[in-house]
Write a protein that holds these residues in place. Structure first.
Motif, PDB file in Angstrom:
ATOM      1  N   LEU A 114     -21.907 -27.135  43.840  1.00  0.00           N
ATOM      2  CA  LEU A 114     -21.123 -28.011  44.715  1.00  0.00           C
ATOM      3  C   LEU A 114     -22.024 -28.815  45.645  1.00  0.00           C
ATOM      4  O   LEU A 114     -21.533 -29.474  46.568  1.00  0.00           O
ATOM      5  CB  LEU A 114     -20.141 -27.175  45.533  1.00  0.00           C
ATOM      6  CG  LEU A 114     -19.066 -26.445  44.712  1.00  0.00           C
ATOM      7  CD1 LEU A 114     -18.354 -25.420  45.568  1.00  0.00           C
ATOM      8  CD2 LEU A 114     -18.072 -27.443  44.127  1.00  0.00           C
ATOM      9  N   ASP A 115     -23.335 -28.747  45.423  1.00  0.00           N
ATOM     10  CA  ASP A 115     -24.324 -29.449  46.248  1.00  0.00           C
ATOM     11  C   ASP A 115     -24.278 -29.016  47.701  1.00  0.00           C
ATOM     12  O   ASP A 115     -24.614 -29.790  48.607  1.00  0.00           O
ATOM     13  CB  ASP A 115     -24.160 -30.974  46.130  1.00  0.00           C
ATOM     14  CG  ASP A 115     -24.536 -31.489  44.752  1.00  0.00           C
ATOM     15  OD1 ASP A 115     -25.473 -30.935  44.155  1.00  0.00           O
ATOM     16  OD2 ASP A 115     -23.876 -32.418  44.255  1.00  0.00           O
ATOM     17  N   LEU A 116     -23.921 -27.776  47.941  1.00  0.00           N
ATOM     18  CA  LEU A 116     -23.983 -27.179  49.277  1.00  0.00           C
ATOM     19  C   LEU A 116     -25.347 -26.501  49.414  1.00  0.00           C
ATOM     20  O   LEU A 116     -25.457 -25.281  49.548  1.00  0.00           O
ATOM     21  CB  LEU A 116     -22.843 -26.181  49.471  1.00  0.00           C
ATOM     22  CG  LEU A 116     -21.428 -26.750  49.343  1.00  0.00           C
ATOM     23  CD1 LEU A 116     -20.389 -25.639  49.398  1.00  0.00           C
ATOM     24  CD2 LEU A 116     -21.156 -27.772  50.450  1.00  0.00           C
ATOM     25  N   ASP A 117     -26.386 -27.317  49.368  1.00  0.00           N
ATOM     26  CA  ASP A 117     -27.734 -26.789  49.244  1.00  0.00           C
ATOM     27  C   ASP A 117     -28.208 -26.082  50.510  1.00  0.00           C
ATOM     28  O   ASP A 117     -28.836 -25.023  50.445  1.00  0.00           O
ATOM     29  CB  ASP A 117     -28.699 -27.911  48.862  1.00  0.00           C
ATOM     30  CG  ASP A 117     -28.382 -28.490  47.492  1.00  0.00           C
ATOM     31  OD1 ASP A 117     -27.556 -27.888  46.776  1.00  0.00           O
ATOM     32  OD2 ASP A 117     -28.939 -29.537  47.141  1.00  0.00           O
ATOM     33  N   VAL A 137     -22.514 -16.201  44.708  1.00  0.00           N
ATOM     34  CA  VAL A 137     -22.222 -17.293  45.636  1.00  0.00           C
ATOM     35  C   VAL A 137     -23.304 -18.376  45.688  1.00  0.00           C
ATOM     36  O   VAL A 137     -22.982 -19.573  45.663  1.00  0.00           O
ATOM     37  CB  VAL A 137     -21.947 -16.728  47.048  1.00  0.00           C
ATOM     38  CG1 VAL A 137     -21.981 -17.834  48.102  1.00  0.00           C
ATOM     39  CG2 VAL A 137     -20.596 -16.023  47.071  1.00  0.00           C
ATOM     40  N   PRO A 138     -24.614 -18.036  45.764  1.00  0.00           N
ATOM     41  CA  PRO A 138     -25.619 -19.096  45.901  1.00  0.00           C
ATOM     42  C   PRO A 138     -25.580 -20.126  44.776  1.00  0.00           C
ATOM     43  O   PRO A 138     -25.661 -21.334  45.038  1.00  0.00           O
ATOM     44  CB  PRO A 138     -26.950 -18.326  45.902  1.00  0.00           C
ATOM     45  CG  PRO A 138     -26.584 -16.977  46.427  1.00  0.00           C
ATOM     46  CD  PRO A 138     -25.224 -16.687  45.851  1.00  0.00           C
ATOM     47  N   ALA A 139     -25.447 -19.695  43.535  1.00  0.00           N
ATOM     48  CA  ALA A 139     -25.408 -20.640  42.416  1.00  0.00           C
ATOM     49  C   ALA A 139     -24.160 -21.504  42.472  1.00  0.00           C
ATOM     50  O   ALA A 139     -24.205 -22.700  42.147  1.00  0.00           O
ATOM     51  CB  ALA A 139     -25.475 -19.889  41.085  1.00  0.00           C
ATOM     52  N   VAL A 171     -31.022 -39.747  44.264  1.00  0.00           N
ATOM     53  CA  VAL A 171     -31.235 -38.349  44.622  1.00  0.00           C
ATOM     54  C   VAL A 171     -29.918 -37.585  44.515  1.00  0.00           C
ATOM     55  O   VAL A 171     -28.839 -38.164  44.627  1.00  0.00           O
ATOM     56  CB  VAL A 171     -31.819 -38.209  46.042  1.00  0.00           C
ATOM     57  CG1 VAL A 171     -33.176 -38.867  46.115  1.00  0.00           C
ATOM     58  CG2 VAL A 171     -30.870 -38.771  47.098  1.00  0.00           C
ATOM     59  N   ARG A 172     -30.010 -36.280  44.306  1.00  0.00           N
ATOM     60  CA  ARG A 172     -28.832 -35.426  44.110  1.00  0.00           C
ATOM     61  C   ARG A 172     -28.521 -34.575  45.337  1.00  0.00           C
ATOM     62  O   ARG A 172     -27.379 -34.459  45.749  1.00  0.00           O
ATOM     63  CB  ARG A 172     -29.075 -34.535  42.889  1.00  0.00           C
ATOM     64  CG  ARG A 172     -28.092 -33.382  42.695  1.00  0.00           C
ATOM     65  CD  ARG A 172     -26.790 -33.827  42.096  1.00  0.00           C
ATOM     66  NE  ARG A 172     -25.862 -32.700  41.961  1.00  0.00           N
ATOM     67  CZ  ARG A 172     -25.733 -31.950  40.873  1.00  0.00           C
ATOM     68  NH1 ARG A 172     -26.493 -32.188  39.810  1.00  0.00           N
ATOM     69  NH2 ARG A 172     -24.861 -30.961  40.835  1.00  0.00           N
ATOM     70  N   SER A 173     -29.540 -33.954  45.907  1.00  0.00           N
ATOM     71  CA  SER A 173     -29.306 -33.011  46.983  1.00  0.00           C
ATOM     72  C   SER A 173     -29.030 -33.716  48.312  1.00  0.00           C
ATOM     73  O   SER A 173     -29.713 -34.695  48.659  1.00  0.00           O
ATOM     74  CB  SER A 173     -30.525 -32.101  47.166  1.00  0.00           C
ATOM     75  OG  SER A 173     -30.365 -31.266  48.301  1.00  0.00           O
ATOM     76  N   PRO A 174     -28.042 -33.236  49.085  1.00  0.00           N
ATOM     77  CA  PRO A 174     -27.830 -33.784  50.433  1.00  0.00           C
ATOM     78  C   PRO A 174     -29.070 -33.640  51.310  1.00  0.00           C
ATOM     79  O   PRO A 174     -29.288 -34.448  52.214  1.00  0.00           O
ATOM     80  CB  PRO A 174     -26.670 -32.936  50.980  1.00  0.00           C
ATOM     81  CG  PRO A 174     -25.960 -32.433  49.775  1.00  0.00           C
ATOM     82  CD  PRO A 174     -27.029 -32.220  48.742  1.00  0.00           C
ATOM     83  N   VAL A 208     -14.175 -24.943  40.791  1.00  0.00           N
ATOM     84  CA  VAL A 208     -15.364 -24.303  41.357  1.00  0.00           C
ATOM     85  C   VAL A 208     -15.235 -24.193  42.877  1.00  0.00           C
ATOM     86  O   VAL A 208     -15.610 -23.179  43.478  1.00  0.00           O
ATOM     87  CB  VAL A 208     -16.637 -25.076  40.963  1.00  0.00           C
ATOM     88  CG1 VAL A 208     -17.869 -24.478  41.637  1.00  0.00           C
ATOM     89  CG2 VAL A 208     -16.825 -25.054  39.447  1.00  0.00           C
ATOM     90  N   SER A 209     -14.682 -25.226  43.501  1.00  0.00           N
ATOM     91  CA  SER A 209     -14.466 -25.181  44.955  1.00  0.00           C
ATOM     92  C   SER A 209     -13.502 -24.063  45.324  1.00  0.00           C
ATOM     93  O   SER A 209     -13.725 -23.329  46.296  1.00  0.00           O
ATOM     94  CB  SER A 209     -13.917 -26.525  45.453  1.00  0.00           C
ATOM     95  OG  SER A 209     -14.833 -27.576  45.232  1.00  0.00           O
ATOM     96  N   GLU A 210     -12.426 -23.915  44.559  1.00  0.00           N
ATOM     97  CA  GLU A 210     -11.471 -22.848  44.827  1.00  0.00           C
ATOM     98  C   GLU A 210     -12.112 -21.480  44.628  1.00  0.00           C
ATOM     99  O   GLU A 210     -11.868 -20.544  45.413  1.00  0.00           O
ATOM    100  CB  GLU A 210     -10.241 -22.981  43.934  1.00  0.00           C
ATOM    101  CG  GLU A 210      -9.173 -21.942  44.237  1.00  0.00           C
ATOM    102  CD  GLU A 210      -7.990 -21.961  43.288  1.00  0.00           C
ATOM    103  OE1 GLU A 210      -7.201 -20.985  43.322  1.00  0.00           O
ATOM    104  OE2 GLU A 210      -7.851 -22.926  42.499  1.00  0.00           O
ATOM    105  N   ALA A 211     -12.933 -21.347  43.589  1.00  0.00           N
ATOM    106  CA  ALA A 211     -13.616 -20.073  43.345  1.00  0.00           C
ATOM    107  C   ALA A 211     -14.492 -19.699  44.537  1.00  0.00           C
ATOM    108  O   ALA A 211     -14.516 -18.534  44.973  1.00  0.00           O
ATOM    109  CB  ALA A 211     -14.455 -20.168  42.075  1.00  0.00           C
ATOM    110  N   LEU A 212     -15.212 -20.668  45.097  1.00  0.00           N
ATOM    111  CA  LEU A 212     -16.062 -20.391  46.249  1.00  0.00           C
ATOM    112  C   LEU A 212     -15.229 -20.001  47.468  1.00  0.00           C
ATOM    113  O   LEU A 212     -15.602 -19.086  48.224  1.00  0.00           O
ATOM    114  CB  LEU A 212     -16.925 -21.609  46.575  1.00  0.00           C
ATOM    115  CG  LEU A 212     -17.863 -21.457  47.781  1.00  0.00           C
ATOM    116  CD1 LEU A 212     -18.826 -20.291  47.576  1.00  0.00           C
ATOM    117  CD2 LEU A 212     -18.626 -22.752  48.049  1.00  0.00           C
ATOM    118  N   GLU A 213     -14.099 -20.657  47.665  1.00  0.00           N
ATOM    119  CA  GLU A 213     -13.221 -20.294  48.776  1.00  0.00           C
ATOM    120  C   GLU A 213     -12.756 -18.843  48.659  1.00  0.00           C
ATOM    121  O   GLU A 213     -12.727 -18.097  49.658  1.00  0.00           O
ATOM    122  CB  GLU A 213     -12.010 -21.227  48.820  1.00  0.00           C
ATOM    123  CG  GLU A 213     -12.333 -22.653  49.240  1.00  0.00           C
ATOM    124  CD  GLU A 213     -11.123 -23.566  49.143  1.00  0.00           C
ATOM    125  OE1 GLU A 213     -10.006 -23.045  48.920  1.00  0.00           O
ATOM    126  OE2 GLU A 213     -11.291 -24.788  49.283  1.00  0.00           O
TER     127      GLU A 213
END
Length: 448
Positions: free
Chosen positions: A159-162, A152-154, A257-260, A127-132
């Motif tokens: 990846l918790d890049l909220d 991209v947003p989903a 908690v989950r979100s940064p 998933v990280s590679e897909a986003l890159e």
């Protein structure tokens, strides 16, 4: 993208944050082996890799072929023979408006095909590679002719890049308010929004023609934060009965908690946390209403997604079933992986159903249904529809339940439902008494 196929199970992996884990036994650890074929999945041993190969083979081969195809298209673009329509190397000469060069389009199609295949394993690495890849494709093609901004947003949320997700959506919603942004001008700011206030008013997003994918992504983000608040409130209630040092309490709260973004919420006092919860609930209700208005199919299929997840429409129009299917495919993995959000919606739907039972019964017994030709839905079907349509009105009930620690029979929603049923019964009694009075008056008139 016609060659991309998927099943509903592809979107239903492990609930929780993405981790590098053995694809066979799901264990995590620092010394996992990576599949040398696809470079997308990991194993804790050669034995587990061999055992998992029958399941992994198809995905591995598809990803490997997609990488090979992309590499070939990359070479073609970099070593193209220059003529009046084809540059020698578009990677150097046409960054920003890549799609405008016809010779780059096979490359872009090959790259998005790899992205789609990388998203299927659902590992942290894939998933990280897909986003890159998607981020770089947006760099190459600012105008985003392939619609990557819908995906991209989903992926960021997975990846918790909220914060990055919120900034991304807000930039696209506000970058060109008057239609004069020059997408070919590389000197103009592009995706340069950082640190926007996630709790600000939603006016920038809820315009006349909001993007369904972006509405869903921000709804998910808000619900993710809401679930974190519920977990913090429960943790605080439990920890208040203990004698743990404050340092340990802080660590426990951070662990639930989950979100940064919730690290800031963790520092808020309980009263302030409740105010933030109220703000989030208001935003979620507004976003939910906007999604229903944008596409009436989405919420119904969110609860029963398998048909939509198994197809890939070639094209769609605004508000169509096909638009919903694409949006659901883009986002369902996040719905599934973000613990608590689907549970919250299911509870809100159950609360709506319990409160609507008497009303549905009266509707079914009404003259319209009695005299109909049999085309009306059954009581069960009608209740299912009504419960989805009213879900946002009952989100408060579900939110109260989520922070409740007492007996099931005394949950806040049960108390509200009992009170509503009592109110409904009193209203029926008053109606019956009023009808009796009318009948008495009618008899009096006849006697006179």
């Amino acid at each position: 993208m016609a060659d991309i196929t998927s099943t509903a199970s592809d979107y239903k992996g492990i609930v929780g944050p993405l981790r590098n884990r053995c694809a066979h036994c799901l264990s995590t650890g620092p010394k996992l082996l990576r599949c040398t074929g696809c470079l997308a999945v990991h194993y804790c041993s050669r034995e587990h890799q061999a055992a998992h190969w029958p399941l992994h083979k198809s995905t591995c081969i598809k990803i490997k072929k997609a990488r090979t195809k992309l590499a070939k298209e990359d070479v073609k673009v970099r070593n193209a023979t220059e003529d009046f329509v084809t540059p020698a190397n578009a990677f150097e000469t046409h960054v920003g408006h890549f799609w405008g060069v016809l010779s780059t389009r096979d490359y872009m199609r090959a790259r998005i095909a790899l992205v789609m295949k990388l998203l299927i394993p659902g590992t942290l690495g894939s998933v990280s590679e897909a986003l890159e890849h998607m981020r770089d494709m947006l760099r190459l093609c600012r105008r985003d002719n392939m619609g990557l901004r819908e995906m991209v947003p989903a992926v960021m949320l997975r990846l918790d890049l909220d914060q990055e997700c919120y900034d991304f959506v807000k930039w696209w919603a506000t970058c060109d308010p008057d239609g004069t942004y020059d997408w070919g001008d590389m000197t103009l700011p592009y995706l340069n929004l950082h640190g926007a206030d996630v709790f600000e008013d939603l006016g920038f997003l809820l315009g006349d023609y909001p993007d369904l994918n972006h509405l869903v992504a921000i709804l998910l983000l808000k619900m993710k934060l809401l679930v974190d608040i519920h977990n913090l409130k429960i943790a605080r209630r439990i920890l208040s009965r203990s004698h743990l040092p404050f340092e340990l309490r802080d660590k426990i709260e951070l662990a639930v908690v989950r979100s940064p973004l919730s690290t800031k919420l963790q520092k808020e006092a309980t009263e302030s946390l409740s105010q933030t919860e109220s703000t989030l609930l208001n935003h979620i209700r507004r976003l939910g209403a906007a999604i229903v208005e944008a596409n009436g199919n989405f919420m119904f299929n969110l609860f029963d997604p398998d048909e939509a997840l198994c197809c890939w429409p070639e094209a769609y129009s605004t508000g169509s079933w096909e638009e919903m299917a694409v949006a659901l495919k883009n986002s369902y993995a996040v719905w599934w992986e973000t613990e608590g959000v689907l549970s919250l919606l299911n509870d809100a739907r159950a609360c709506a159903a319990r409160d609507s039972e008497d009303e549905i019964k009266d509707m079914i017994e009404g003259e319209k249904f009695k005299s109909g030709p049999g085309s009306y839905p059954s009581a069960k079907e009608l209740l299912e529809d009504v419960s989805v349509n009213r879900i946002w009105g009952y989100l408060d009930y579900a939110a109260e339940n989520a922070s409740y620690l007492g007996p099931w029979s005394e949950r806040p929603s049960e108390q509200h439902t009992r009170a509503n049923k009592e109110s409904w019964a009193r209203a029926e009694e008053e109606d019956a008494e009023f009808d009796d009075l009318l009948d008495d008056d009618a008899w009096s008139d006849e006697e006179n």
